[in-house]
Design an enzyme around this catalytic site. Structure first.
Site, PDB file in Angstrom:
ATOM      1  CG  ASP A   1      11.668 -48.105   7.457  1.00  0.00           C
ATOM      2  OD1 ASP A   1      10.659 -48.858   7.361  1.00  0.00           O
ATOM      3  OD2 ASP A   1      11.324 -46.651   8.342  1.00  0.00           O
TER       4      ASP A   1
ATOM      5  CG  ASP B   1       7.594 -45.898   3.003  1.00  0.00           C
ATOM      6  OD1 ASP B   1       7.254 -44.743   1.980  1.00  0.00           O
ATOM      7  OD2 ASP B   1       7.792 -46.947   2.554  1.00  0.00           O
TER       8      ASP B   1
ATOM      9  CG  ASP C   1      10.504 -43.494   9.728  1.00  0.00           C
ATOM     10  OD1 ASP C   1       9.620 -42.543   9.774  1.00  0.00           O
ATOM     11  OD2 ASP C   1      10.466 -44.646   9.592  1.00  0.00           O
TER      12      ASP C   1
END
Length: 272
Positions: free
Chosen positions: A8, A10, A212
């Site tokens: 991922d 960001d 996240d």
């Protein structure tokens, strides 16, 4: 040892200022030297990710739009999935009871109905930006995804409205606490990674992944080794309690973990 690493962007690979740290870039290069396939799995647009890749001089597969597109190392489309046109039309034209801003994505870019300069901070690294237009003028058959940005509690109320209206015709997920996404049914990073790994002759057990947010849930839960960031949404940690939690993106925790994994693969890892 894993043969593919999916990241991922960001809150995971990118630091809080939305840049890639030097240690992270160096570690990605080390993975390529070990013939480990790199994949960036993100909600960002492919046009933006191509720019970022170009600055890194790294070969990587791209899963963009939270799984709506997969691109090869050469930039060819390997997989595409759009919103059902009826769903897109409903979402764009319905009068939702929300203060959140609406954002529509297709192959041509990112579109919204008003200037929101604060949202551009996340794109300072690439310079990618939205185009301000009348959203209702966008052809419904060309929409890849729609997202709403705003206060989390407001978005939770909006999700209830969307679920009641769309029923089982779309996949809803939070890509951040302040961003709720409307995606094609069955579309997520995990399903896209399954398509890509099969294309490469790999299994998901051959993959590791880092994330996240709740839009990483399926990907992290399906690979051989899923790693959750220390700064992750609490909902993600609760949803996948069996997965290891590493450090914070601000400390380049992905690089820290991978350096240990490359140099000391048989020793236990501590994020400290």
């Amino acid at each position: 040892m894993a043969r593919l690493a999916a990241f991922d962007m960001d809150g995971t690979l990118l630091m809080p200022d939305h840049h890639l740290g030097r240690e992270t870039i160096a570690t990605l290069a080390r993975l390529r030297e070990r013939d480990i396939t790199l994949t960036f799995a993100t909600g960002r647009h492919v046009l933006e990710m191509r720019h970022i890749l170009g600055t890194l001089s790294l070969d990587a597969y791209l899963i963009t739009g939270n799984g709506t597109r997969i691109h090869s190392l050469e930039g060819d489309v390997l997989h595409r999935q759009d919103l059902d046109p009826q769903v897109a039309d409903t979402v764009m034209h319905h009068a939702w009871d929300t203060r959140a801003s609406m954002h529509v994505f297709n192959d041509n870019g990112w579109f919204t109905g008003q200037e929101i300069p604060a949202l551009l901070q996340a794109h300072v690294y690439s310079g990618f930006r939205y185009q301000v237009i009348d959203i209702k003028s966008i052809p419904a058959h060309q929409v890849t995804k729609i997202c709403f940005c705003g206060d989390h509690d407001d978005l939770i109320r909006l999700r209830i409205q969307l679920n009641e209206t769309l029923e089982e015709r779309a996949h809803l997920c939070f890509s951040a606490v302040d961003c709720l996404e409307v995606l094609p049914l069955g579309c997520n990073k995990g399903s896209a990674l399954a398509v890509l790994s099969n294309h490469l002759g790999l299994s998901l057990a051959d993959c590791m992944a880092f994330g996240d947010a709740m839009n990483d849930r399926e990907m992290l839960g399906s690979v051989g080794r899923g790693l959750i960031m220390g700064n992750a949404m609490p909902q993600l940690i609760a949803a996948l309690p069996h997965l290891s939690v590493i450090g914070h993106c601000g400390n380049q925790a992905v690089s820290h973990f991978l350096t240990h994994w490359l140099d000391n693969p048989h020793l236990p890892y501590s994020p400290e």
